[in-house]
Design a protein around this motif. Structure first.
Motif, PDB file in Angstrom:
ATOM      1  N   GLU A 131       0.827  -1.207   0.000  1.00  0.00           N
ATOM      2  CA  GLU A 131       0.000   0.000   0.000  1.00  0.00           C
ATOM      3  C   GLU A 131       0.860   1.255   0.000  1.00  0.00           C
ATOM      4  O   GLU A 131       0.474   2.284  -0.567  1.00  0.00           O
ATOM      5  N   TYR A 132       2.027   1.166   0.630  1.00  0.00           N
ATOM      6  CA  TYR A 132       2.946   2.306   0.623  1.00  0.00           C
ATOM      7  C   TYR A 132       3.390   2.613  -0.807  1.00  0.00           C
ATOM      8  O   TYR A 132       3.438   3.784  -1.221  1.00  0.00           O
ATOM      9  N   LYS A 133       3.689   1.571  -1.564  1.00  0.00           N
ATOM     10  CA  LYS A 133       4.118   1.770  -2.955  1.00  0.00           C
ATOM     11  C   LYS A 133       2.979   2.358  -3.797  1.00  0.00           C
ATOM     12  O   LYS A 133       3.200   3.250  -4.628  1.00  0.00           O
ATOM     13  N   LYS A 134       1.746   1.871  -3.564  1.00  0.00           N
ATOM     14  CA  LYS A 134       0.598   2.417  -4.292  1.00  0.00           C
ATOM     15  C   LYS A 134       0.403   3.887  -3.962  1.00  0.00           C
ATOM     16  O   LYS A 134       0.127   4.714  -4.841  1.00  0.00           O
ATOM     17  N   PHE A 135       0.549   4.207  -2.679  1.00  0.00           N
ATOM     18  CA  PHE A 135       0.370   5.589  -2.255  1.00  0.00           C
ATOM     19  C   PHE A 135       1.418   6.502  -2.890  1.00  0.00           C
ATOM     20  O   PHE A 135       1.105   7.613  -3.338  1.00  0.00           O
ATOM     21  N   THR A 136       2.661   6.038  -2.941  1.00  0.00           N
ATOM     22  CA  THR A 136       3.716   6.870  -3.523  1.00  0.00           C
ATOM     23  C   THR A 136       3.457   7.119  -5.008  1.00  0.00           C
ATOM     24  O   THR A 136       3.760   8.203  -5.528  1.00  0.00           O
ATOM     25  N   GLU A 137       2.862   6.122  -5.696  1.00  0.00           N
ATOM     26  CA  GLU A 137       2.542   6.305  -7.113  1.00  0.00           C
ATOM     27  C   GLU A 137       1.453   7.367  -7.291  1.00  0.00           C
ATOM     28  O   GLU A 137       1.560   8.248  -8.153  1.00  0.00           O
ATOM     29  N   ILE A 138       0.406   7.272  -6.468  1.00  0.00           N
ATOM     30  CA  ILE A 138      -0.676   8.254  -6.557  1.00  0.00           C
ATOM     31  C   ILE A 138      -0.171   9.634  -6.170  1.00  0.00           C
ATOM     32  O   ILE A 138      -0.489  10.642  -6.810  1.00  0.00           O
ATOM     33  N   ASN A 139       0.626   9.677  -5.118  1.00  0.00           N
ATOM     34  CA  ASN A 139       1.173  10.950  -4.655  1.00  0.00           C
ATOM     35  C   ASN A 139       2.099  11.563  -5.709  1.00  0.00           C
ATOM     36  O   ASN A 139       2.144  12.789  -5.876  1.00  0.00           O
ATOM     37  N   GLU A 140       2.815  10.721  -6.432  1.00  0.00           N
ATOM     38  CA  GLU A 140       3.708  11.203  -7.491  1.00  0.00           C
ATOM     39  C   GLU A 140       2.901  11.842  -8.616  1.00  0.00           C
ATOM     40  O   GLU A 140       3.279  12.902  -9.144  1.00  0.00           O
ATOM     41  N   ARG A 141       1.780  11.216  -8.983  1.00  0.00           N
ATOM     42  CA  ARG A 141       0.925  11.790 -10.022  1.00  0.00           C
ATOM     43  C   ARG A 141       0.336  13.120  -9.563  1.00  0.00           C
ATOM     44  O   ARG A 141       0.213  14.069 -10.343  1.00  0.00           O
ATOM     45  N   HIS A 142      -0.022  13.169  -8.277  1.00  0.00           N
ATOM     46  CA  HIS A 142      -0.554  14.409  -7.706  1.00  0.00           C
ATOM     47  C   HIS A 142       0.500  15.517  -7.765  1.00  0.00           C
ATOM     48  O   HIS A 142       0.210  16.662  -8.132  1.00  0.00           O
ATOM     49  N   LYS A 143       1.728  15.165  -7.418  1.00  0.00           N
ATOM     50  CA  LYS A 143       2.827  16.136  -7.457  1.00  0.00           C
ATOM     51  C   LYS A 143       3.072  16.629  -8.874  1.00  0.00           C
ATOM     52  O   LYS A 143       3.240  17.835  -9.108  1.00  0.00           O
TER      53      LYS A 143
END
Length: 589
Positions: free
Chosen positions: A227-239
Motif C-alpha cells: 500500500e505504501y508503494k501504491k500511495f507513492t505512485e498516486i502521490n507522485e501523479r498528484h505532485k
C-alpha cells in the motif's frame, strides 16, 4: 483537446452559480459599486501627482502643493476603506453561497439510492462536499470580483493615460498586446492543468480514506509495503499535476515582469528625452504619472492571470459538484399514504431484483408473513437473504413484482413513514462518534433519555450501559471503536426497540461475540420480537427453532419453507442438509 478544455469560461456554469446569488442581491450590488469606486480611486493618485509636479513643484508654487498632498491623503484613506469592505464582502458572499450549495448537495446525497453508494467512492464524495466547496467559495472571494476590479482598473487607467499624453500611451499600448496574448495562452493551459490536479486530489482522498478505514486488514495481512508503494505512485501523479501549474506560472509571471519593465524603460527614455529637450511633448508630471500608471495597467493583467488560476480551480470544482447534484439516483417517493402504524402483514409477490442488469439476485420470489409472526431466512452466502431486507425498506427498486404491507403496495406509502415503521438491526453495526444516548435516539427529540433507560431495562442492557464511564453519555468514538462487537450489537437492538416499530428486521450477528453478550442479545431478541412481525436472517439454531416459519433460499429462489420440524421431515431436503452440516454441530455443542 476537448471542447470543455478549450472553453476558458463556462457561461452556463456561471449562470447556474449566479442563481445562488439571488438571496444576496444587495451585497452583490454593493460589491459592484465598490469595484467601480476602487478602479476610480486607483487611477486618482498618479493623476493628482502629475498636477502636483506640473502646477506646484515645477513652477515653484509651494502654497498649492499642500492641497495636492491632502487630496492624495484623502484618496488613500477612502481607497483603504473601500478595499477593506470589498475584500470582506466578496469573501462573505462566497461563503454564504457555498453554504447554500453545500446544504443542497448534502440533502441530495441523503436521498440517493444505496446503489449510488455501492458504485461511488466515499473519498471522492468527501472531496466534493468539502474541498471542492472551498474552491467554489474562492470564485467569488478571490476570483471573479477581483478580476472585474482589475479589468475596470485597466479601463480607467487606459482612459486617463490617453487623455494625459497620447504619445506615451502609444508606447504602452504597443507592449500591451504581447502580455494579453501570453495571458490567454497561460489561461488555456492552466485550465487543463487544474482539471488534472482535481482528478488526482480526488484519487488521493479516496485512497487515503479507504486505507485508514481498513487499516486493521492491511496490518493483519502485512500489506503495508504494497500500500505504501501504491500511495507513492498516486502521490507522485498528484505532485506532477501541481508541478505543471508551477511550470506555467514560472514561465508567465517572469515574462509579465519583463514586458512591464521594458515598457517602463521605453517610456522613461522617450519621456525623459522630451523633458530634457523641452519640446513640450511630455511634462515632468506626465513622465512621473506614466511611470506610476504602467504597473497599474500591467499588474492587473498579471493579477487577472493569477486570479484566473483560482477561478479555474473553482470552475472545475463547481462542475464536479453540480454533476453530483444533477445525478438522479433517488428512490421514487410518490407515495401518498402516511403509515402511522402497520398491523404487520407482509407479502412478496413474484419479486424480481438485480443489483446489476441481467444478473438477477432474486428470481421471482413469493412469500407471506402474518402480523405478529417471526420468520427466519436461511441459506448460503449470496442466496439473497440480505437483499430481502434492503427491498423491504426500499433501499433499492425492484425490477418486477410487488411488495405489500397490510395489503398496500409499499410504493404507495411515503418513504419516510415506511422506514419509520420498520426497524432494522444489521449484522454490521454502525455507530457514530457520539454518545451512546445520541447513537440510540439518533438525535430524535421525541425520544427522551428516560424512555431510552426504560427500554434498556426492558431488554436487559441497562446494567451494561450504566457500567460504562459516563453511562448513556459515554462517547463511543468513530464507528464505536470503544465498544466490543457484542456491545455494539446491543446498542443497535436498543436503537431499534425505542422507536417502537411495527415491523422488525434482524440480521443476527452472534457468531463473533462472547457468551455473555450472546446471552444478552438472545434475551433482547426475544423481547423486541414479541408481539410484532419480525424477519430474521438466522445464524443461530435458537432463532430458527422459535421461528413461526423458515424460508430456505438458494441462488435467489425460495427452495423450501415451513416450520423447523416440517422441514426436517423432508428427505434430502435443502434445509435438512444445511441443518445437519451447519446447525446440528451447534446443537451437539
Amino acid at each position: 483537446m476537448s471542447k470543455t478544455k478549450e472553453n476558458i469560461f463556462d457561461v452556463v456554469l456561471f449562470k447556474r452559480l449566479f442563481q445562488y446569488i439571488k438571496p444576496y442581491k444587495l451585497v452583490f450590488v454593493t460589491l459592484a459599486v465598490l469595484v467601480v469606486l476602487l478602479a476610480i480611486f486607483s487611477a486618482a493618485t498618479p493623476y493628482i501627482t502629475k498636477y502636483a509636479i506640473d502646477n506646484s513643484i515645477e513652477v515653484k508654487i509651494p502654497e498649492t502643493f499642500v492641497y495636492y498632498i491632502l487630496a492624495m491623503f484623502a484618496v488613500l484613506i477612502l481607497q483603504t476603506v473601500f478595499q477593506l469592505a470589498f475584500i470582506y464582502y466578496a469573501a462573505w458572499l462566497g461563503q454564504n453561497l457555498v453554504e447554500d450549495v453545500r446544504v443542497k448537495l448534502f440533502n441530495h446525497l441523503l436521498k440517493f439510492k444505496m446503489k449510488y453508494y455501492d458504485n461511488s467512492s466515499v473519498g471522492v464524495l468527501i472531496t466534493r462536499a468539502v474541498t471542492d466547496m472551498e474552491r467554489i467559495a474562492d470564485i467569488f472571494g478571490q476570483g471573479l470580483f477581483m478580476i472585474f476590479r482589475d479589468l475596470l482598473t485597466m479601463v480607467v487607467v487606459f482612459g486617463v493615460m490617453v487623455s494625459t499624453n497620447w504619445r506615451l500611451s502609444l508606447i504602452v499600448f504597443v507592449m500591451l498586446p504581447i502580455l494579453m496574448y501570453a495571458t490567454r495562452i497561460f489561461q488555456k493551459y492552466m485550465k487543463v492543468a487544474f482539471e488534472e490536479v482535481r482528478n488526482e486530489v480526488s484519487n488521493l482522498n479516496s485512497f487515503v480514506q479507504e486505507r485508514l478505514t481498513g487499516m486493521k486488514i492491511l496490518q493483519l495481512f502485512t500489506r503495508e509495503d504494497v500500500e505504501y508503494k501504491k500511495f507513492t505512485e498516486i502521490n507522485e501523479r498528484h505532485k506532477k499535476g501541481w508541478l505543471k501549474t508551477v511550470w506555467y506560472n514560472s514561465i508567465f509571471f517572469p515574462l509579465a515582469d519583463l514586458v512591464s519593465s521594458v515598457c517602463i524603460g521605453a517610456v522613461a527614455w522617450y519621456g525623459g528625452l522630451s523633458v530634457v529637450l523641452e519640446n513640450n511633448e511630455v511634462t515632468q508630471g506626465d513622465l512621473i504619472a506614466f511611470i506610476m500608471y504602467i504597473p497599474m495597467l500591467f499588474r492587473p493583467l498579471r493579477q487577472i492571470a493569477d486570479k484566473f488560476n483560482t477561478l479555474q480551480m473553482g470552475m472545475v470544482a463547481a462542475t464536479r459538484v453540480f454533476k453530483v447534484i444533477d445525478t438522479t439516483s433517488q428512490i421514487d417517493d410518490k407515495g401518498t399514504i402516511i403509515a402511522e402504524h402497520f398491523k404487520g402483514d407482509i407479502a412478496f409477490k413474484n419479486v424480481v431484483f438485480s443489483y446489476v442488469d441481467d444478473e438477477e439476485v432474486l428470481k421471482g420470489i413469493s412469500f407471506d408473513v402474518k402480523a405478529g409472526e417471526t420468520i427466519a431466512i436461511v441459506g448460503a452466502t449470496g442466496a439473497g437473504k440480505s437483499t430481502i431486507i434492503n427491498l423491504l425498506n426500499r433501499f433499492y427498486e425492484i425490477k418486477d413484482g410487488v411488495i405489500a404491507i397490510d395489503g398496500v403496495d409499499i410504493k404507495a406509502v411515503t418513504l419516510a413513514s415506511l422506514r419509520t415503521q420498520i426497524a432494522v438491526v444489521l449484522q454490521d453495526v454502525f455507530l457514530f462518534a457520539d454518545t451512546i444516548l445520541n447513537n440510540i435516539t439518533l438525535n430524535n427529540p421525541d425520544i427522551t433519555e428516560a424512555q431510552v433507560k426504560a427500554a434498556a431495562k426492558e431488554i436487559g442492557v441497562h446494567e451494561f450501559i450504566s457500567s460504562l464511564p459516563g453511562g448513556y453519555h459515554y462517547n463511543v468514538k468513530e464507528r464505536g471503536v470503544m465498544l466490543s462487537s457484542g456491545q455494539r450489537q446491543l446498542i443497535s437492538f436498543l436503537r431499534a426497540y425505542v422507536t417502537n416499530p411495527s415491523i422488525l428486521v434482524l440480521d443476527e450477528a452472534t457468531s463473533s461475540v462472547d457468551s455473555y453478550s450472546e446471552q444478552l442479545i438472545q434475551n433482547a431478541t426475544e423481547k423486541i420480537t414479541k408481539g410484532r412481525t419480525s424477519i430474521v436472517i438466522a445464524h443461530r439454531l435458537a432463532t430458527i427453532k422459535k421461528a413461526d416459519k423458515i424460508l430456505v433460499m438458494d441462488s435467489g429462489e425460495i427452495v423450501e419453507q415451513g416450520t423447523h420440524d416440517e422441514l426436517l421431515q423432508k428427505e434430502n431436503g435443502y434445509y435438512k442438509n444445511l441443518y445437519e452440516v451447519q446447525f446440528l454441530k451447534e446443537e451437539v455443542v
